[in-house]
Design a protein around this motif. Structure first.
Motif, PDB file in Angstrom:
ATOM      1  N   LEU A 172      89.351  72.127  44.168  1.00  0.00           N
ATOM      2  CA  LEU A 172      89.865  70.772  43.945  1.00  0.00           C
ATOM      3  C   LEU A 172      88.770  69.840  43.439  1.00  0.00           C
ATOM      4  CD1 LEU A 172      92.149  70.516  47.087  1.00  0.00           C
ATOM      5  CD2 LEU A 172      92.931  70.200  44.726  1.00  0.00           C
ATOM      6  N   MET A 173      87.570  69.968  43.977  1.00  0.00           N
ATOM      7  CA  MET A 173      86.462  69.133  43.517  1.00  0.00           C
ATOM      8  C   MET A 173      86.110  69.435  42.064  1.00  0.00           C
ATOM      9  SD  MET A 173      85.390  66.799  45.499  1.00  0.00           S
ATOM     10  CE  MET A 173      83.866  66.441  44.622  1.00  0.00           C
ATOM     11  N   ARG A 174      86.166  70.702  41.700  1.00  0.00           N
ATOM     12  CA  ARG A 174      85.868  71.058  40.310  1.00  0.00           C
ATOM     13  C   ARG A 174      86.953  70.529  39.373  1.00  0.00           C
ATOM     14  NH1 ARG A 174      83.969  76.394  42.917  1.00  0.00           N
ATOM     15  NH2 ARG A 174      81.706  76.090  42.945  1.00  0.00           N
ATOM     16  N   CYS A 175      88.210  70.553  39.829  1.00  0.00           N
ATOM     17  CA  CYS A 175      89.285  69.929  39.051  1.00  0.00           C
ATOM     18  C   CYS A 175      89.012  68.437  38.888  1.00  0.00           C
ATOM     19  CB  CYS A 175      90.632  70.124  39.737  1.00  0.00           C
ATOM     20  SG  CYS A 175      91.328  71.785  39.590  1.00  0.00           S
ATOM     21  N   ASN A 176      88.568  67.805  39.966  1.00  0.00           N
ATOM     22  CA  ASN A 176      88.237  66.378  39.935  1.00  0.00           C
ATOM     23  C   ASN A 176      87.193  66.076  38.860  1.00  0.00           C
ATOM     24  OD1 ASN A 176      85.746  64.631  41.413  1.00  0.00           O
ATOM     25  ND2 ASN A 176      87.664  63.524  41.170  1.00  0.00           N
ATOM     26  N   VAL A 177      86.138  66.864  38.813  1.00  0.00           N
ATOM     27  CA  VAL A 177      85.074  66.646  37.832  1.00  0.00           C
ATOM     28  C   VAL A 177      85.606  66.803  36.412  1.00  0.00           C
ATOM     29  CG1 VAL A 177      82.901  67.580  36.933  1.00  0.00           C
ATOM     30  CG2 VAL A 177      83.227  67.318  39.397  1.00  0.00           C
ATOM     31  N   LEU A 178      86.395  67.847  36.174  1.00  0.00           N
ATOM     32  CA  LEU A 178      86.925  68.084  34.829  1.00  0.00           C
ATOM     33  C   LEU A 178      87.848  66.952  34.392  1.00  0.00           C
ATOM     34  CD1 LEU A 178      87.748  71.913  34.880  1.00  0.00           C
ATOM     35  CD2 LEU A 178      85.949  70.775  33.584  1.00  0.00           C
ATOM     36  N   ARG A 179      88.694  66.495  35.302  1.00  0.00           N
ATOM     37  CA  ARG A 179      89.639  65.432  34.936  1.00  0.00           C
ATOM     38  C   ARG A 179      88.908  64.125  34.646  1.00  0.00           C
ATOM     39  NH1 ARG A 179      94.630  67.697  35.847  1.00  0.00           N
ATOM     40  NH2 ARG A 179      94.865  69.022  37.686  1.00  0.00           N
ATOM     41  N   LEU A 180      87.882  63.825  35.425  1.00  0.00           N
ATOM     42  CA  LEU A 180      87.116  62.615  35.164  1.00  0.00           C
ATOM     43  C   LEU A 180      86.386  62.703  33.828  1.00  0.00           C
ATOM     44  CD1 LEU A 180      85.612  61.819  38.700  1.00  0.00           C
ATOM     45  CD2 LEU A 180      87.548  60.712  37.554  1.00  0.00           C
ATOM     46  N   GLN A 181      85.864  63.897  33.502  1.00  0.00           N
ATOM     47  CA  GLN A 181      85.183  64.075  32.213  1.00  0.00           C
ATOM     48  C   GLN A 181      86.136  63.878  31.038  1.00  0.00           C
ATOM     49  OE1 GLN A 181      83.486  67.990  32.573  1.00  0.00           O
ATOM     50  NE2 GLN A 181      81.592  67.258  33.520  1.00  0.00           N
ATOM     51  N   SER A 182      87.402  64.215  31.239  1.00  0.00           N
ATOM     52  CA  SER A 182      88.391  64.064  30.163  1.00  0.00           C
ATOM     53  C   SER A 182      89.091  62.711  30.200  1.00  0.00           C
ATOM     54  CB  SER A 182      89.426  65.186  30.241  1.00  0.00           C
ATOM     55  OG  SER A 182      90.156  65.106  31.461  1.00  0.00           O
TER      56      SER A 182
ATOM     57  N   LEU B   6      90.345  64.551  44.248  1.00  0.00           N
ATOM     58  CA  LEU B   6      89.289  64.208  45.205  1.00  0.00           C
ATOM     59  C   LEU B   6      89.882  63.940  46.583  1.00  0.00           C
ATOM     60  CD1 LEU B   6      86.364  63.535  45.913  1.00  0.00           C
ATOM     61  CD2 LEU B   6      86.783  61.193  45.079  1.00  0.00           C
ATOM     62  N   ARG B   7      90.981  63.191  46.620  1.00  0.00           N
ATOM     63  CA  ARG B   7      91.616  62.889  47.904  1.00  0.00           C
ATOM     64  C   ARG B   7      92.097  64.171  48.579  1.00  0.00           C
ATOM     65  NH1 ARG B   7      96.665  58.771  48.296  1.00  0.00           N
ATOM     66  NH2 ARG B   7      97.729  60.535  47.309  1.00  0.00           N
ATOM     67  N   SER B   8      92.682  65.078  47.786  1.00  0.00           N
ATOM     68  CA  SER B   8      93.148  66.349  48.349  1.00  0.00           C
ATOM     69  C   SER B   8      91.980  67.174  48.869  1.00  0.00           C
ATOM     70  CB  SER B   8      93.912  67.148  47.285  1.00  0.00           C
ATOM     71  OG  SER B   8      95.091  66.485  46.900  1.00  0.00           O
ATOM     72  N   ALA B   9      90.860  67.151  48.127  1.00  0.00           N
ATOM     73  CA  ALA B   9      89.679  67.913  48.549  1.00  0.00           C
ATOM     74  C   ALA B   9      89.154  67.399  49.881  1.00  0.00           C
ATOM     75  CB  ALA B   9      88.590  67.841  47.482  1.00  0.00           C
ATOM     76  N   ILE B  10      89.123  66.086  50.032  1.00  0.00           N
ATOM     77  CA  ILE B  10      88.649  65.498  51.288  1.00  0.00           C
ATOM     78  C   ILE B  10      89.580  65.869  52.436  1.00  0.00           C
ATOM     79  CG2 ILE B  10      88.243  63.314  52.508  1.00  0.00           C
ATOM     80  CD1 ILE B  10      87.322  62.145  49.806  1.00  0.00           C
ATOM     81  N   GLN B  11      90.880  65.839  52.187  1.00  0.00           N
ATOM     82  CA  GLN B  11      91.846  66.219  53.227  1.00  0.00           C
ATOM     83  C   GLN B  11      91.663  67.682  53.647  1.00  0.00           C
ATOM     84  OE1 GLN B  11      95.535  65.278  51.239  1.00  0.00           O
ATOM     85  NE2 GLN B  11      95.571  63.147  51.978  1.00  0.00           N
ATOM     86  N   VAL B  12      91.432  68.546  52.669  1.00  0.00           N
ATOM     87  CA  VAL B  12      91.251  69.969  52.970  1.00  0.00           C
ATOM     88  C   VAL B  12      89.991  70.174  53.798  1.00  0.00           C
ATOM     89  CG1 VAL B  12      90.705  72.209  51.947  1.00  0.00           C
ATOM     90  CG2 VAL B  12      92.541  70.824  50.984  1.00  0.00           C
TER      91      VAL B  12
END
Length: 297
Positions: free
Chosen positions: A250-260, A270-276
């Motif tokens: 999820l964090m890696r998805c977060n980074v990719l989405r922010l880059q795009s 990011l919120r889902s990653a923190i919850q997990v």
């Protein structure tokens, strides 16, 4: 394959029976039936040789000779190379490997892998081929490690998956993208028998695509990893490693989405990653990896 049945019978001085070619219009197992009929008309040595070569993703005459060196497979590999490669189910693999390379048709490989009477020869072949390709690696052919991983997986699927991830991650760390590509080809044929391991492999695959800036493919791989970890957690809800690995994806998805520029979905990841990871911490309060992640987030 019908032609193979006729030729095999003629070589053995036998006459194929009319029922060997009768249509099986309502039978869903035509491939297995044809193989049974073919193997009925070849001698034991040819049968064992075909099974032994079906253990290879692709083979050359050198590979064939390497199999002959194994005492337990000597009788399986005595028939002439030209006779074996003359069967219609032996396809040229020149485009992928080179002019003198062949592969057993994928359907035949799958059907032979399912036959009880083929398991001993297949096992011995995978052992011999793992050793052969390890020797190739030791001689300087680093790409041969992809074949080593494949044959390990056929002998012990879990050890093979773990080896694939370890070798793939190391190759990515060293920017050996050609080797990564070969390993991705091998991954398509790996036996991966649980969801956690599927997520494990998809996570590594996503990192490769992200490194090459292939963001759509990277997101697809990370999404596949997240779904696999969700499936694993549906059976073992308190699996800390599955929670942690899902959080990493999820964090890696977060980074990719922010880059795009996709800040909305990036924030949701990011919120889902923190919850997990919060769930992981509730299960294992003293896990320093989770505490470090929470502090960074």
């Amino acid at each position: 394959m019908c032609v193979d049945v006729i030729r095999a019978a003629q070589r053995d001085g036998k006459q194929p029976r009319p029922e060997d070619f009768q249509a099986e219009e309502h039978h869903e197992d035509k491939g297995r039936i044809l193989i049974d009929r073919l193997l009925r008309y070849v001698d034991v040595e040819v049968k064992r040789a075909v099974i032994a070569l079906s253990a290879c993703r692709a083979f050359s005459e050198e590979t064939y000779r390497a199999l002959q060196q194994n005492p337990r497979l000597a009788s399986a590999t005595r028939p002439a190379f030209e006779v074996l490669t003359g069967f219609s189910f032996m396809w040229h693999a020149a485009r992928e490997r080179g002019e003198q390379w062949f592969r057993v048709h994928a359907l035949l490989r799958r059907l032979l892998a399912e036959r009880e009477d083929a398991q001993e020869v297949l096992h011995d072949s995978h052992v011999a081929l793992e050793d052969y390709y390890r020797q190739q690696v030791a001689a300087g052919n680093q790409d041969a490690i992809a074949e080593v991983v494949y044959h390990i997986n056929r002998l012990d699927w879990q050890r093979g998956v773990n080896e694939w991830v370890a070798v793939f991650d190391k190759a990515l760390e060293l920017s050996q993208y050609g080797l990564c590509g070969l390993l991705l080809e091998v991954q398509q044929e790996l036996q991966i028998n649980n969801d956690f391991s599927r997520g494990y492999a998809s996570n590594s695959e996503g990192q490769y695509f992200a490194r090459l800036a292939q963001h759509a493919d990277a997101l697809a791989s990370y999404t596949a990893a997240i779904k696999a970890y969700d499936a694993a957690l549906s059976r073992v809800p308190d699996d800390v490693d599955a929670h942690n690995n899902k959080g990493s994806a999820l964090m890696r998805c977060n980074v990719l989405r922010l880059q795009s520029g996709d800040s909305h979905d990036g924030f949701m990841d990011l919120r889902s990653a923190i919850q997990v990871r919060t769930r992981s911490l509730a299960i294992a309060p003293g896990d320093q990896r989770i505490l470090q992640f929470r502090n960074r987030a």
